[in-house]
Design an enzyme around this catalytic site. Sequence first.
Site, mmCIF file in Angstrom:
data_model
loop_
_atom_site.group_PDB
_atom_site.id
_atom_site.type_symbol
_atom_site.label_atom_id
_atom_site.label_comp_id
_atom_site.label_asym_id
_atom_site.label_seq_id
_atom_site.Cartn_x
_atom_site.Cartn_y
_atom_site.Cartn_z
ATOM 1 N N GLY A 183 0.815 -1.212 0.000
ATOM 2 C CA GLY A 183 0.000 0.000 0.000
ATOM 3 C C GLY A 183 0.842 1.254 0.000
ATOM 4 O O GLY A 183 1.907 1.305 -0.617
ATOM 5 N N SER A 212 5.194 -5.910 -1.866
ATOM 6 C CA SER A 212 5.541 -4.494 -1.857
ATOM 7 C C SER A 212 5.895 -4.029 -0.438
ATOM 8 O O SER A 212 6.830 -4.549 0.169
ATOM 9 C CB SER A 212 4.383 -3.709 -2.477
ATOM 10 N N MET A 213 5.155 -3.072 0.113
ATOM 11 C CA MET A 213 5.442 -2.566 1.461
ATOM 12 C C MET A 213 5.288 -3.670 2.503
ATOM 13 O O MET A 213 5.981 -3.668 3.522
ATOM 14 C CB MET A 213 4.531 -1.381 1.793
ATOM 15 N N HIS A 239 9.082 -4.713 -5.538
ATOM 16 C CA HIS A 239 9.118 -3.902 -6.752
ATOM 17 C C HIS A 239 9.431 -2.463 -6.373
ATOM 18 O O HIS A 239 9.518 -2.117 -5.200
ATOM 19 C CB HIS A 239 7.821 -4.001 -7.556
ATOM 20 N N ASP A 250 8.312 -6.570 -10.940
ATOM 21 C CA ASP A 250 7.565 -7.309 -9.920
ATOM 22 C C ASP A 250 8.260 -8.653 -9.705
ATOM 23 O O ASP A 250 8.119 -9.572 -10.508
ATOM 24 C CB ASP A 250 6.107 -7.531 -10.348
#
Length: 194
Positions: A65, A94-95, A118, A169
Site C-alpha cells: 500500500g 511491496s510494502m 518492486h 515485480d
Amino acid sequence: MDVQIKSSSGITLVPVESCLMTERNIFIEGEIDSDSACEFVKKIMYLNGESTVKPINVLINSNGGEINAGMLMYDVIQASKAPIRMFCVGHAYSMGAVLLASGSHGRYILPHAELMLHEPLLGNRVGGNSSSIKSISDSLMESKRKMNQILAKHTGKTEEEVEAATSYDHYLTPEESVEFGLCDEIVGFDRIMD
C-alpha cells in the site's frame, strides 16, 4: 467474527481479534494505508505498555500500500521496546515485504507463502504543469532510494543488488525469500503459537 467467552457472569461475545491480541498477536492485512497504520501503532503502543519483555507476533497477509503509511509502521517496529516477531502467513507484497524484512527478533514465512518486491508505484494519475510533474518524479525517486536502503540494511544485500531485484515485480518463494535475506526461516503455523 466473534467468539463466546464463558465466565461466572454468563456468556459474552468478544471479537476474535481482541482474543488474539491478548495473546500478543496482531495482523497487517489488506491495504496498508493511514487508517491501518494508525491502528497498528495503537496496538503496538498498547502491547508495549503491557510488557516490553514478552514478544509481539505480527502476522502479514497484505498486497502492500501507501509508502508513508508503511514508513510509519516501519518506524514503530524499529522503535518497539517489546521484541516483534514477523510472520508472512499468506503473502507480503511491496510494502508488506519491506515490513516483514524489517523485523529484528525473527522473520518467518510459512511454507506456501509468497513475497513480492518492486519499485515504488505512483498511485494516482499524474497531472499538472511540468514543474509539478518533476516534483512528483523527484519524490518518487527519493522514495525508491529510501526503500532500497532499508531493504539493503535488513537483507545484507548491496543497494545495487536490491535495485536489480526491485526493478520489476519480483515474486519470491519461501526458499528464495530466505536466500535473499528477507526472512530468517521457513516455519510451520505451530511456530506462531509458541
